[in-house]
Design an enzyme around this catalytic site. Sequence first.
Site, short mmCIF file in Angstrom:
data_model
loop_
_atom_site.label_atom_id
_atom_site.label_comp_id
_atom_site.label_asym_id
_atom_site.label_seq_id
_atom_site.Cartn_x
_atom_site.Cartn_y
_atom_site.Cartn_z
N HIS A 199 -8.23 -3.82 -10.97
CA HIS A 199 -9.21 -3.70 -9.88
C HIS A 199 -9.84 -2.32 -9.80
O HIS A 199 -10.86 -2.15 -9.15
CB HIS A 199 -8.53 -4.03 -8.55
CG HIS A 199 -8.18 -5.49 -8.44
ND1 HIS A 199 -8.90 -6.39 -7.69
CD2 HIS A 199 -7.19 -6.21 -9.03
CE1 HIS A 199 -8.38 -7.59 -7.82
NE2 HIS A 199 -7.33 -7.51 -8.62
N ASP A 249 -15.16 4.07 -7.97
CA ASP A 249 -14.61 2.85 -7.35
C ASP A 249 -14.66 1.73 -8.38
O ASP A 249 -15.69 1.57 -9.05
CB ASP A 249 -15.48 2.47 -6.14
CG ASP A 249 -14.66 1.92 -4.99
OD1 ASP A 249 -13.61 1.32 -5.24
OD2 ASP A 249 -15.08 2.08 -3.83
C1 GDG Z 1 -9.68 -2.09 -4.54
C2 GDG Z 1 -10.56 -1.22 -5.45
C3 GDG Z 1 -12.21 -3.10 -5.56
C4 GDG Z 1 -11.78 -2.18 5.24
N1 GDG Z 1 -11.54 -1.77 6.50
C5 GDG Z 1 -11.20 -2.86 7.17
C6 GDG Z 1 -11.24 -3.96 6.32
N2 GDG Z 1 -11.60 -3.51 5.14
C7 GDG Z 1 -11.81 -4.37 3.99
C8 GDG Z 1 -13.25 -4.38 3.57
C9 GDG Z 1 -13.16 -4.82 2.13
C10 GDG Z 1 -11.83 -4.23 1.72
O1 GDG Z 1 -11.09 -3.90 2.87
C11 GDG Z 1 -12.00 -2.95 0.94
O2 GDG Z 1 -12.33 -3.27 -0.36
P1 GDG Z 1 -12.99 -2.22 -1.33
O3 GDG Z 1 -13.42 -2.98 -2.53
O4 GDG Z 1 -14.14 -1.59 -0.64
O5 GDG Z 1 -11.91 -1.10 -1.65
P2 GDG Z 1 -10.30 -1.01 -2.02
O6 GDG Z 1 -9.45 -1.35 -0.86
O7 GDG Z 1 -10.12 0.38 -2.56
O8 GDG Z 1 -10.07 -2.10 -3.16
C12 GDG Z 1 -12.03 -1.61 -5.29
C13 GDG Z 1 -11.20 -3.92 -4.80
O9 GDG Z 1 -9.86 -3.46 -4.98
C14 GDG Z 1 -11.27 -5.40 -5.19
O10 GDG Z 1 -11.11 -5.56 -6.55
O11 GDG Z 1 -13.50 -3.49 -5.17
O12 GDG Z 1 -12.85 -0.86 -6.16
O13 GDG Z 1 -10.39 0.16 -5.16
O14 GDG Z 1 -13.06 -6.22 2.03
O15 GDG Z 1 -13.97 -5.23 4.43
N3 GDG Z 1 -10.92 -5.21 6.68
C15 GDG Z 1 -10.58 -5.41 7.98
N4 GDG Z 1 -10.53 -4.38 8.89
C16 GDG Z 1 -10.84 -3.10 8.50
O16 GDG Z 1 -10.86 -2.19 9.32
N5 GDG Z 1 -10.27 -6.64 8.40
#
Ligand code: GDG
Length: 458
Positions: free
Chosen positions: A155, A362
């Site tokens: 990821h 990312d």
């Molecule tokens: C890893 C990789 C890759 C965030 N704050 C809240 C909340 N979130 C949710 C977002 C989004 C998720 O968390 C974050 O996903 P990201 O992709 O932006 O980042 P990582 O957590 O670092 O994820 C990344 C991912 O894996 C998938 O393969 O894209 O590059 O680092 O869905 O909405 N959700 C809730 N409350 C929050 O306050 N419910």
Amino acid sequence: MSRLIVISNRVQVPRSDDEGAQGGLATALFAALRKQKGIWFGWSGETSDSKELHFETNAGVTTATIDLSEQEVEEYYNGYANRTLWPLFHYRLDMAEHERDYQGGYRRVNEIVGDTIKAHLRSDDLVWVHDYHLIPQGEILRARGVRNKIGFFLHIPWPPMRLLTALPQHRQLVETLFAYDVVGFQTEEWLDSFHDYVLNHLGATIDGDEITYKGRTIRAIACPIGIDTTEFVEALSSDEAISTYKRMVESSAGRDLIVGVDRLDYSKGLQERFTGYERFLNTHGERAAKVYLLQIAPPTREAVQSYRDIRMALNAQSGLINGAYADIDWVPIRYVNRGMSRSTLGGIYRAARIGLITPLRDGMNLVAKEYVAAQDPDDPGVLILSQFAGAAEQLKEALLVNPYSADDLSEAIERALRMPRDERIARWKPMFECIKSQDVNWWLARFIDHMNARPASS
Ligand code: GDG
């Protein structure tokens, strides 16, 4: 249809009212497992010395979890995964810590996971291992006689060869990937870096998707993860999303909302983002008072010092900016250190004129895709996206910026605020079409198709 056995570090069953910092991986995997029957294995998030497996079924998804001991959590999770691999794979050589204990703990926990799972596998199950916590899992299962098809999806970014070679025993780690049938990366860029390493460091041969090394052939692909776009759009009609949207519009008092949502992590570029926003405040005085930035940043991995450091640094930085620029009826940054429910997030995204998503590095970044999904098709906001997020390979119509450059960020904010509706629609449409066609179901089906296309192990 074969069962799908997913193995990931944490097993978290998200609920729509979840207020935690739900990671992107958990959100996507849950959606995937709802489509195809199977089991999701991993750490419960609890610490104890028991190694008993706990089964549970929630919303159609069966989970099987084990606890880890305090020492295992420290060495495997806080240590090798989050103090060694995470910074290194995000190009932060300066922050990577290399301790033999971490490496040993990582191996031990992977072996515990392999031993536990092996007993529950059926011969035609498809096994799908996720992320940097479990890279050697395929090799460990093979050593225990598992002949099933096994896939691995990373990821996070795959680092360039010269960075990776700073990891002690990098070669052994990469060699374990040859136990899988399919290895997936988020983007062509990470796949290219992997090719570079296996070609130039291991001396493997590459033929299209296939890589052969020491007599074993694997398929290595770029397979960008998506969101459940349909579900996300539907959730925008929920009472909670609508009331949040109204609340945001009212509390904005005619000002334009810029939103950022990120786990509190140094890879997300929050300090650089605040600096770029401050540059905008400083250089666009008149317009600056007509906007505000809402930054939602739920803390994560607080056992790791660098995460406590970044939290302190951001508290100070947001305080300084607000102190210097605020007026009696306006603060430039609303900085919120807690999670929100997904529907609330949807309402906030929709009310935001700009989504400011500027990670330094990312793997993908699902928030960028969620922001696009949440926009009003007739009057969409503008996505400002880091050129170093994996999502930039797909979301090319965003305003792509260098997250390290305060001038770049400031100019992009100014440009987004001035952007006419026609241009906003013209940019938003192809991005929405992309996240709709290449959603989480597409990602799941594509990866599984690649696994099914592999010959059965002899
Ligand atoms: C890893 C990789 C890759 C965030 N704050 C809240 C909340 N979130 C949710 C977002 C989004 C998720 O968390 C974050 O996903 P990201 O992709 O932006 O980042 P990582 O957590 O670092 O994820 C990344 C991912 O894996 C998938 O393969 O894209 O590059 O680092 O869905 O909405 N959700 C809730 N409350 C929050 O306050 N419910």
